[in-house]
Design a protein around this motif. Structure first.
Motif, short mmCIF file in Angstrom:
data_model
loop_
_atom_site.label_atom_id
_atom_site.label_comp_id
_atom_site.label_asym_id
_atom_site.label_seq_id
_atom_site.Cartn_x
_atom_site.Cartn_y
_atom_site.Cartn_z
N PRO A 256 40.46 -1.55 168.46
CA PRO A 256 40.89 -0.22 168.02
C PRO A 256 39.71 0.63 167.55
CG PRO A 256 41.76 -1.95 166.57
CD PRO A 256 40.88 -2.62 167.56
N THR A 257 39.96 1.90 167.50
CA THR A 257 38.95 2.83 167.02
C THR A 257 39.46 3.48 165.73
OG1 THR A 257 38.39 3.31 169.30
CG2 THR A 257 37.56 4.83 167.65
N ARG A 258 38.60 3.51 164.73
CA ARG A 258 38.96 4.19 163.48
C ARG A 258 38.22 5.52 163.43
NH1 ARG A 258 38.37 -0.13 158.66
NH2 ARG A 258 39.76 1.31 157.57
N LEU A 259 38.96 6.54 163.09
CA LEU A 259 38.38 7.88 163.06
C LEU A 259 38.53 8.45 161.66
CD1 LEU A 259 39.94 9.28 166.36
CD2 LEU A 259 37.69 8.23 166.05
N GLN B 136 34.57 -0.74 163.65
CA GLN B 136 35.56 -0.03 164.45
C GLN B 136 35.44 1.48 164.30
OE1 GLN B 136 39.23 -1.77 163.11
NE2 GLN B 136 39.03 -3.54 164.42
N TRP B 137 34.69 1.90 163.29
CA TRP B 137 34.59 3.34 163.03
C TRP B 137 33.70 4.03 164.04
CZ3 TRP B 137 37.46 5.80 159.43
CH2 TRP B 137 37.98 5.08 158.35
N GLU C 194 41.61 4.14 153.11
CA GLU C 194 42.29 5.08 153.98
C GLU C 194 42.87 6.28 153.22
OE1 GLU C 194 42.87 4.76 157.35
OE2 GLU C 194 41.76 2.89 157.57
N VAL D 157 36.09 -5.30 154.47
CA VAL D 157 37.16 -6.28 154.61
C VAL D 157 36.76 -7.62 153.97
CG1 VAL D 157 38.47 -7.65 156.29
CG2 VAL D 157 38.15 -5.18 156.65
N LYS E 290 37.90 0.42 176.66
CA LYS E 290 37.96 0.95 175.30
C LYS E 290 39.14 0.37 174.53
CE LYS E 290 40.43 5.26 176.33
NZ LYS E 290 41.75 4.71 175.95
#
Lengths: 982, 189, 95
Positions: A589-592, A611-612, A741, A715, A585
């Protein structure tokens, strides 16, 4: 057999005994030993079997160039094959096994391969492809596969951790031998930031293995003093156990630092670190590697490089033999005889290929000048050698020196070509070095100690001065120049027995001759045909010999024959080190979103979008199938109200006097006249006229817009907009900043959405249909003064809003919305239901804006303004993008309402075969519509809107399905769009 | 109208941890407002900054500090800087606008970032595992600030003291970012 | 690779995103009588020099500047780095 071959002296710590295991035999060594030196000290000769012929093999060298002594280190999941025993530092409890044999090492069942060697000469592998044809798959391939390879992996996940890092310096010094230390001292004293990297755990290079003196002290002691000084300096970073394995562009070097390989237990710390070193200048002080001579049966255990034999004696106090013979073509080989004799080891003979006066030799040694070794005997270890004159001499170790090759590897990593030097009979670095690199010492052909020290010292001085560092007093270390004359000699022609060139890949002189016979003239072809130099050691001790034999075959000189150049890595880099932390994992990265924790508590199922992590659906108790949840969510939106987190959509704040004009240039449709307080759907094209992205953009003031992009393209669109702003229209006053964000954004959709929002927005905000109609937007306050943005936009086709609050309130907002919605039976819905709702409305999304489709195809051709200069507008008018029979986005419904539709199916006119020629388009998105009670699909088909009602085949050859579908309007639900304007 | 007010949450709920001499703290209560310079408006913005903050317009890659209040200006890109100051509310833009008037275009970024402060003697040793920027005194002195990438995450790094760095990264990936920093700290100790 | 950024000094290539030939700055006039052909050439016809090449890089993980980087495609030597905005202005794109 306890350390039977241990002798006096050396740089080992005899107060620290370390126990280790080799093939389950418990042995002892000392701190400071390598596995190889400990095996030598214990008289172990046979350490492995060769790759192809399974010949018995012993330790050949004392460094990273080792071709033979490859072992499996450690056990269980930690097991690592093909580790060079010569660089494996001994630790207490080390467990090693030999590899590449079936049955015990001494009685390898596959040793039979050696008898079949006539059938396994150069290129045999390729020949198995040729004949008989049917044999390859059934016979050759399985046999080769099962017997090939050296060690074995554990087959389990690597339990070690690895890390990476970035280092910067003025001067990178590669190698801490005499030249490297002299260079490092001078550069560091000048104040330059120095990184000194050495692959060994004990810096000093050959100073540790020879009996030289520097500044009238023993070489090894001088090295420790130099290291102590360098370690005390703030501007020096000393990296031991670190191999600089690659030279890259612009002074960037790759280095692998081993951190815990010498420890029994890594203690949860990274085993290795892969460094990216940015240097302004680099000084390569990589030394040289001794090469062998090819003669009959020159691969037996106990036949070793001469420099390595004395390295074991001098540094590790371990003698590879008790009766040692030396075979050399140069002065340096004689040192092995004198050094070992000084340790009390008997020297049985010194054989020199040169017909000249002998050098000083130990008493009792038979001296043969102008002679050669033609053959050897001894099955599991050498017992005797035979000379050209037929004389047989007993020995248990034969030290061979064919001269020294400068380690030019890193100079070639930018395609630099080494140059031949006749006096050394070796290649030295050419002129085309990587930017910023210079080469000194043995790596540069300065094969004597005083020359190496001087080159290192001088070069560091000029490098530091070139970088603007002050001149400081720094004396040149003094040393004598030792005898180093060499006369090229490559292989003993009189030998009838097989003579090895590349021991790791089992390439013999005969193989090179054969490949020449079979027409391989180029050295690059020779390499590939014979696999010379293509093993894990990359032929460090072999390439030169192979080239020389090739030259002999062709009657050309070595430089005429050419040389192969090197590419990274200098020595093997584990895949784990290249992966670093990017495993499992941690791969990315993981976006929350701010409602993530809340959604988790609701039991949501999540889906990765980029990444979300987004909530896909929210199962309720009793729902056993995802469709039940999704159907319920979609129906509830249509009948009451649902809330969906749309935070992930890209949001870009566009400000400036020319913001409207800018948007007009990047959107295909017009934005200049969008009123303040209004939102508009926008379609962006690529310059080639293909649809790129879409979204809504709201005008908050004369000079301020908020643009949304799709989650996936956020992006790339931002990058594109910056390109437009900086490169195409730098005269516009417009500024971009991502606000993705900054805002937590929720879609509130359904007939009850206004009622729900009335409980959230502050009292003075009028959100009635009149005051806040479809496509309105505004900056408002909610929940007693919290700033918010409200947009009346709809993706679902229902009366709907999107409401945004600063992200810090995102968690509180979802809870407030759900609470306010209780009385309206509000539900949370995920991306699946969102998809169902938009497909029911025929809204295009990523599946439709797939990079192949135009505004016309999407049914939005009329949106593209022809009255303004917009990215993509000119080329969107190309004839072929506007054909009468072009693709059109339409809806599809299964003729048999029970049929499921599949995205990816291709449309074919009824009666036609499902072939590429008859292909008329494809299905892009499908869903089960709970409102209609059957599957529905969106897709592109030629002349779609002229074909309403036609029945075509949706052929899905991959899944073996062919479904009859009816072409219908893409607006399955509420085609007039009445529901969203109420 | 709602009966409940909305409660704010910080990206990492106020993370703070000590690892030997190294301390990691999530900084909260800071406002970040991006200030874009209107085309040909640099002189006016400079004047406003001097008048209101006694601060210089920062060059890209460096920051300036107001000598009359706690505002720090971070020069991040041509024509755009961040104003950073203590402010716990959600009206940061109004504060900036009050000072600088219409000399810039403002966008609130206060909720866009997780802010970690790393301090201690080992801080550069930890950061060299994830940061490609040369953080030596000569290359990245106190006050230097730049945007870069760490473990695939865009990061603004600012040096606020000899052994203190402030890192800003996207709020949505705050947990991944903290994980990257913690892994670096673990790996060096 | 290291790109010597005109404002920030040497920076690692991993911070940048590559686009292509710097001639993409010279976007044709949409009202040109032959605009379709012009745009076609602009978009699809590129020189592919073995040697010096002017190309566009975006400092995405940096200061968000588009740069014109003059790079030798044979050696990777970078001889010049300019802000693309300045280049665009020099070429009259702000008119």
């Amino acid at each position: 057999m306890s350390q039977s071959h241990r002798i006096d002296g050396g740089q080992i710590d005899r107060s620290k005994t370390l126990s280790f295991f080799f093939n389950d035999q418990r042995l002892d060594g000392y701190a400071g030993d390598t596995l190889a030196s400990a095996l030598v000290a214990n008289g172990v000769k046979l350490v492995g079997r060769s790759f192809k012929y399974h010949r018995p093999r012993g330790i050949f060298s004392a460094g990273s160039e080792e071709p033979n002594a490859l072992v499996q280190l450690r056990r269980g999941t930690f097991q690592e094959p093909n580790t060079r025993a010569t660089v494996a530092e001994l630790f207490d409890g080390l467990y090693a096994t030999s590899q590449n044999h079936r049955g015990p090492l001494k009685h390898d069942l596959l040793a039979i391969n050696d008898f079949f060697s006539p059938f396994m000469s150069a290129g045999f592998y390729y020949k198995t492809f040729m004949w008989p044809k049917a044999f390859w798959e059934k016979i050759y391939e399985p046999i080769i596969r099962s017997s090939a390879g050296l060690g074995r992996l554990s087959g389990k996940a690597d339990p070690d951790i690895y890390d990476k890092g970035f280092l910067h310096c003025d001067v990178l010094i590669i190698g801490a031998g005499p030249a490297g230390l002299a260079a490092a001292l001078r550069a560091a004293r000048s104040g330059a930031r120095v990184i000194l990297a050495d692959e060994d755990f004990q810096p000093g290079g050959r100073l540790n293995t020879e009996t030289y003196s520097v500044d009238d002290t023993a070489g090894a002691d001088w090295a420790s003093t130099a290291i102590a000084e360098l370690s005390s300096m703030d501007n020096v970073r000393l990296l031991t156990r670190t191999t600089v394995y690659g030279a890259y562009d612009h002074g960037v070097y790759g280095a692998l630092e081993s951190r815990t390989d010498h420890l029994r237990d890594s203690g949860g710390k990274p085993r290795q670190i892969l460094w990216r070193i940015c240097s302004r200048r680099a000084i390569l002080c990589a030394g040289s590697t001794e090469r062998s001579i090819a003669f009959g049966n020159n691969d037996r255990p106990g036949i070793m490089m001469a420099g390595s034999v004395r390295a074991y004696a001098n540094r590790w106090a371990a003698t590879p033999g008790k009766r040692v013979a030396v075979f050399t073509n140069n002065d340096d080989g004689w040192r092995t005889a004198t050094d070992l004799a000084a340790h009390g080891v008997a020297i049985s003979a010194v054989i020199d290929t040169r017909d000249k006066q002998p050098l000083a030799a130990p008493s009792g040694a038979m001296i043969a000048m102008g002679s050669t070794v033609t053959d050897t005997k001894g099955r599991h270890g050498i017992r005797s050698i035979t000379l050209a004159n037929g004389q047989t001499i007993d020995c248990d170790c034969l030290a061979v020196s064919g001269g020294w090759n400068p380690n030019v590897h890193l100079t070639c990593h930018q395609r630099g070509r080494p140059q031949w030097r006749d006096d050394l009979a070796a290649f030295v670095p050419g002129g085309d070095l990587p930017t910023g690199m210079s080469v000194v010492g043995a790596a540069n052909g300065a094969l004597t100690l005083s020359a190496a020290l001087k080159q290192g010292h001088d070069e560091a001085g000029s490098v530091a001065a070139g970088l603007g560092f002050k001149k400081t007093k720094s004396a040149l270390p003094k040393a004598e120049d030792e005898a180093a004359e060499v006369a090229a000699f490559w292989h003993v022609g009189q030998s009838n027995a097989r003579a090895w060139i590349d021991q790791q890949n089992d390439v013999t002189v005969k193989d090179v001759k054969l490949s020449h016979q079979e027409g391989y003239r180029s050295v690059e072809h020779l390499k590939r045909y014979t696999t010379l130099g293509m093993a894990t050691d990359q032929g460090k001790t072999a390439n030169m010999l192979g080239l020389a034999v090739m030259a002999e075959c062709t009657g050309r000189s070595i430089p005429e024959t050419g040389t192969t150049i090197f590419r990274p890595p200098y020595s093997p880099v584990p895949i784990g080190a290249l992966a670093g932390r990017a495993r499992g994992k941690d791969f990315r990265p993981t976006r929350l979103s701010p409602s993530h924790e809340w959604a988790e508590n609701q039991g949501a199922t999540f889906v990765e979008t980029g990444q979300w992590l987004r909530a896909q659906w929210f199962p309720k108790p009793g729902e056993t199938n995802w469709r039940q949840s999704v159907d319920r969510e979609a129906l509830q939106v249509r009948s009451a109200v649902g809330i969906c987190d749309v935070t992930t959509l890209g949001k870009i704040d566009v400000q400036g006097r020319d913001a409207a004009e800018f948007l007009n240039k990047v959107y295909a449709n017009g934005f200049a006249k969008l009123a303040v307080g209004k939102t508009r759907y926008g379609l962006m094209l690529r310059e080639d006229g293909i649809a790129a992205d879409d979204g809504t953009t709201a005008r908050l003031s004369e000079t301020r817009f908020v643009m949304t992009t799709t989650t996936a393209n956020a992006v790339a669109i931002f990058r594109h907009l910056e390109f437009c702003r900086q490169c195409l229209w730098p005269g516009l006053d417009v500024h971009l900043i991502s606000a993705t964000e900054q805002w937590a954004q929720y879609a509130v959709a359904g007939p009850k959405s206004r009622d729900l929002l009335r409980k959230i927005v502050d009292a003075d905000i009028d959100i009635s249909n009149e005051a806040f109609p479809f496509m309105a937007c505004g900056e408002i306050t909610v929940c007693g003064g919290t700033p918010a943005r409200l947009f009346r936009i709809s993706f679902s086709g229902e009366l709907a809003y999107e409401i945004a609050v600063p992200t810090r309130y995102g968690d509180a907002m979802i809870k407030a919305l759900m609470k306010a919605g209780e009385e309206f039976d509000a539900i949370a819905y995920g991306t699946e239901a969102l998809g169902v709702l938009r497909i029911e409305k025929g809204h295009a999304a990523g599946n439709e804006l797939c990079g192949q489709t135009t505004a016309c195809d999407l049914g939005m051709g009329r949106m593209v303004s022809k009255k303004k200069d917009t990215i993509g507008s000119t080329l969107s008018e190309r004839v072929d993008l506007n054909r009468e029979d072009g693709l059109t986005l339409v809806g599809f419904a299964p003729v048999n309402r029970d049929d499921d539709l599949k995205a990816g199916a291709h449309f074919v006119t009824k009666g036609n075969a499902a072939t590429t020629q008859n292909d008329e388009g494809w299905m892009t998105s499908v869903a089960y519509s709970p409102s209609l009670g059957h599957s529905i699909g969106l897709g592109f088909i030629k002349r779609g809107h002229e074909r309403m009602g036609e029945i075509v085949q949706a052929a899905d050859l991959l899944r073996g399905m062919n479904t009859d579908v009816e072409i219908v309007s893409p607006h399955f639900f509420d085609p007039e769009g009445e529901r969203l304007r109420v | 109208m709602s009966d409940a007010t909305l409660k704010a949450r910080s990206p990492l709920d106020g993370y703070r941890q000590q690892f030997g001499t190294l301390e990691i703290v999530e900084l909260n209560g800071l406002a970040l407002v991006s200030v874009a310079t209107p085309l040909d408006g640099e002189e006016e913005l400079k004047k406003a900054m001097t008048t209101a903050h006694k601060a210089e317009l920062p060059a890209v890659g460096s920051s300036t500090q107001s000598s009359v209040d706690d505002t720090r200006f971070l020069g991040l890109q041509p024509g755009q800087m961040f104003a950073m100051f203590a402010h716990d509310g959600d009206r940061a833009v109004e504060f900036v606008a009050k000072k600088l008037g219409e000399t810039g275009y403002y966008t609130d970024q206060s909720d866009s970032w997780v802010i970690l402060q790393l301090s201690g003697a080992d801080v550069r040793t930890a950061l060299e595992r994830i940061c490609a920027i040369d953080l030596q005194d000569s290359a990245f002195p106190v006050g230097a600030v730049t945007r870069t990438v760490m473990e695939h995450l865009g990061t603004i790094i600012m040096r606020t003291g000899h052994d203190t760095f402030v890192l800003l990264s996207a709020r949505s990936s705050a947990k991944s970012f903290l994980h990257a920093v913690l892994t670096s700290v673990n790996n060096i100790q | 690779m290291i790109i010597n950024h005109p404002l920030l000094g040497p920076r690692d290539a991993s911070e940048f995103v590559y686009l292509g030939d710097a001639s993409l700055i010279d976007r044709p006039d949409w009202q040109h009588e032959n605009s379709q052909q012009e745009f076609h050439n602009y978009l699809y016809l590129r020189d592919n020099p073995a040697g010096e090449h002017r190309e566009l890089w975006f400092h995405e993980q940096g200061d968000r500047s588009w740069l014109v980087v003059t790079r030798n495609t044979l050696t990777h030597e970078i001889s010049k780095v300019e802000l693309a905005r300045d280049v665009a202005k020099e070429r009259g794109r702000d008119k």
